[in-house]
Design an enzyme around this catalytic site. Structure first.
Site, PDB file in Angstrom:
ATOM      1  N   GLU A  60     -10.269  -0.832 -31.663  1.00 39.16           N
ATOM      2  CA  GLU A  60      -9.429  -0.791 -32.857  1.00 39.16           C
ATOM      3  C   GLU A  60      -8.145   0.002 -32.657  1.00 39.16           C
ATOM      4  OE1 GLU A  60     -12.707  -0.530 -32.846  1.00 39.16           O
ATOM      5  OE2 GLU A  60     -13.278  -2.284 -34.008  1.00 39.16           O
ATOM      6  N   HIS A 129     -20.623  -0.679 -42.488  1.00 39.33           N
ATOM      7  CA  HIS A 129     -20.062  -1.964 -42.921  1.00 39.33           C
ATOM      8  C   HIS A 129     -19.790  -1.995 -44.424  1.00 39.33           C
ATOM      9  CE1 HIS A 129     -21.529  -3.100 -39.000  1.00 39.33           C
ATOM     10  NE2 HIS A 129     -21.012  -4.313 -39.111  1.00 39.33           N
TER      11      HIS A 129
END
Lengths: 323, 366
Positions: A60, A129
């Protein structure tokens, strides 16, 4: 008018932005052939090619860092962070570089980078998540932070974010990806920095954004006739549309702020402080907050307890009338 | 734990060197360079002038005029050699010690001094010089360079990108991610690592158990170690790596094997973590003295030339000092400027309130 889910509306908004400006790029993990894990970028690589819809390595920080470099070269990258909890490896690039580089150059450098983050819980996912990391980014000068809540805003706001010359952190409520609405693509959209009264009311203002907008509307509908609840979708989290917020609270005299993120040091705390300062003589009761607990997001079998629901919102509304 | 003996003054065998510490020109089978006497004199001038700027900055810091300074002492050849290999269209991404590269790119030293004095966080326009802003977070700029190179690639431009970082930065995730990105996208980027042996107080052994240049092979591109105190070798190796990048052959990692002769910054004390003998050994490999010896040895310059360069350095030092002392403090309301490209209601409100607060004092800002 066309009926679209939020995911499809975002997809069409991205498509429009790419058609309008050849400098717009999409980059992230699995955004190409797969179309993203939520299919928000579905079909875009097929139509715009691999050099504009870039399947990246799985890192990321690398996604945001290289997007910054591309922006320095004149491109307008739209980065997809696959899930909220995975933005933290990229937090350094967002906070120390993306947010601050324009200032470092005294405004000579512009970084029109959009960081799309599917956020929030309610989909039965595993750890990392289901998080709501917006406060980390609203705490950082140099970033604009927005949250869409419905297909109309999804379509227009993502294009506005891409057109903005500022870096924009763009939150998408993943449990609302499949909600449908009529989208008028030709209608003039509300500016990205403005909030919206989504349900007028007279007795209490509920300020919210992202996934909680629908929950708060359900709460307001549930007590229709008993309590007149005004629901405000903040849309822009940094900067806040304070004019709209203060105007609403001054009319109703009561205020509840609702979000999924933990309440402690959350965005609700900031909003409550501002409302108290600006609307003190109009308030009939303290500004109350509804939010997640100061815990890590729980296992999914407990998320219905963690996530503020209609009843938790109404409980807070009731408490504002108890003073 | 064993200690890698290559850290010291001994030149490891795989080092590309074209000019010995004694000023003797040597050949290398893969890298050569053909410089006119005039070109060598220009390199010498660069080396001397950036050392002088650096010395002046250290002195200014000691006198309280700069908050801190990151000295390049000892790394002049690595910086001048690599920077003089750049074409105008190439983009350089520095860390915070690349004063020599900034010099070669035409960035006014006052910007660098202003940054360390605290009047701005940079202030120059990277597009004016193809020299990006200083980056203080270690290794973050490696990804920016790769992204920029990906843009160059998309534009089909005849250009390459170079990114500077130190030995410590090779431990950072961002640098390793940059290696991966550069490799899989075949980006036209040169990674220029100035291995100055120390990451503040931590020696190279704390960063790597293998020579840094060899890391490149694990990522799928070439790595080369060059004598970082040899301006000829740095120029030749970087020129070749940039040419390869421009021609579509992807990235190269260059490890310039050099030595930071001063402190990491003016805030630290190298005598606490390294022995004096190490510094003395590296002084014998001084990047400026060997070029001077070469010029003398080959009668490419006489004493008048060296005196003239010294005099120019003196003038430059005095000018830099004077202009640094004249740098005004920024206006308090500048805090709110340039944070966003577009109007921002929150900042507008805070600015207005702060302006009113300042104005409330007698003779205050309005």
């Amino acid at each position: 008018m066309t009926t679209l889910t939020l995911a499809k509306a975002l997809n069409e908004g991205l498509r429009k932005a790419m058609e309008d400006d050849p400098k717009v790029l999409i980059m992230g993990e699995d955004v190409g052939k797969l179309g993203g894990v939520f299919r928000v970028t579905d079909g875009l690589q097929k139509d715009f090619g691999e050099s504009r819809v870039i399947d990246t390595p799985l890192a990321e920080s690398g996604i945001i860092g290289t997007a910054i470099g591309l922006a320095l070269r004149g491109y307008r990258p739209v980065c997809e962070i696959q899930f909220d909890g995975f933005v933290f490896p990229a937090a350094d690039q967002i906070i120390t570089q993306l947010a601050k580089m324009p200032l470092r150059s005294l405004g000579k450098v512009k970084l029109p980078v959009v960081v799309r983050i599917p956020c929030g819980g309610g989909i039965g996912a595993v750890e990392h998540h289901s998080e709501s990391p917006e406060a980390y980014f609203t705490h950082t000068g140099g970033l604009r932070v927005v949250a869409c809540s419905n297909p109309v805003d999804g379509y227009h706001m993502v294009q506005q974010a891409i057109r903005s010359d500022d870096p924009v952190v763009f939150f998408e409520p993943k449990r609302r990806y499949w909600d449908k609405a009529e989208v008028d693509k030709d209608a003039a959209p509300l500016p990205m920095g403005r909030g919206r009264v989504v349900r007028p009311g007279a007795d209490v203002t509920v300020l919210t954004y992202g996934p909680m907008v629908k929950t708060c509307l359900e709460a307001a509908n549930a007590v229709e006739g008993e309590r007149s609840i005004e629901v405000v979708d903040l849309r822009s989290l940094s900067p806040l549309d304070t004019e709209l917020v203060f105007d609403s609270v001054r009319r109703t005299g009561r205020c509840v702020v609702a979000h999924e993120a933990p309440m402690y040091n959350g965005l609700g705390a900031e909003i409550a402080a501002r409302v108290t300062e600006a609307c003190f003589y109009h308030l009939e009761s303290p500004v109350l907050r509804v939010g997640g607990f100061s815990t890590p997001y729980p296992p999914s079998r407990l998320e219905d307890h963690y996530l503020p629901d209609l009843d938790r919102v109404l409980d807070a509304v009731d408490r504002t009338f108890a003073f | 734990m064993t200690v890698d003996a290559s850290r010291g003054a001994e030149a490891p065998p795989e080092l590309v060197q074209l000019l010995t510490p004694e000023g003797e020109r040597v050949e290398h089978p893969d890298y050569d360079i053909d410089l006119t006497p005039e070109e060598v004199r220009e390199l010498y001038r660069d080396l001397v002038l950036v050392r002088r700027i650096d010395m002046e900055a250290v002195a200014l810091q000691r006198q309280g005029e700069l908050g801190i300074w990151a000295s390049l002492l000892g790394q002049e050849a690595a910086q001048i050699g690599s920077a003089r290999a750049l074409a105008d269209s190439d983009m350089a991404f520095p860390t915070y010690r690349e004063h020599g590269v900034a010099w070669c790119r035409g960035v006014d030293p006052l910007y660098l001094l202003g940054l360390f004095r605290g009047v701005s966080n940079g202030g120059w326009d990277p597009a004016d010089h193809n020299f990006h802003l200083y980056t203080i977070v270690i290794g973050a700029q490696a990804l920016h360079a790769v992204g920029y190179a990906m843009g160059v690639q998309r534009d089909g431009a005849d250009a390459a990108t170079i990114v500077y970082f130190g030995d410590g930065a090779t431990s950072q995730g961002d640098v390793n991610e940059a290696f991966i990105w550069a490799s899989v996208f075949n980006a036209p980027v040169v990674f220029f690592c100035q291995n100055n042996q120390w990451a503040i107080s931590e020696p190279l052994e704390k960063q790597s158990r293998i020579p840094l240049y060899r890391r490149a092979s694990g990522f799928g591109f070439p790595g080369i170690r060059v004598d970082g105190n040899d301006v000829f070798a740095c120029l030749a190796v970087t020129r070749q790596a940039l040419r390869n990048a421009r021609e579509g052959q992807g990235p190269t990692l260059i490890e310039a094997f050099t030595y930071r002769m001063g402190a990491h910054t003016t805030s630290d004390d190298p005598t606490r973590y390294r022995v004096a003998g190490e510094l003395e050994a590296w002084k014998l490999k001084d990047p400026i003295e060997r070029v001077k010896a070469y010029l003398f040895r080959n009668q490419h310059a006489d004493q008048d030339f060296f005196d003239a360069v010294d005099a120019e350095a003196g003038r430059l030092g005095r000018e830099v000092r004077k202009r640094c002392l004249e740098l005004p403090d920024p206006n308090p309301l500048d805090i709110f400027e340039h944070v966003y490209a577009e109007p921002n209601a929150l900042l507008a409100e805070e600015r207005e309130q702060f302006a009113a607060y300042l104005a409330s004092f007698e003779g205050g800002e309005s």
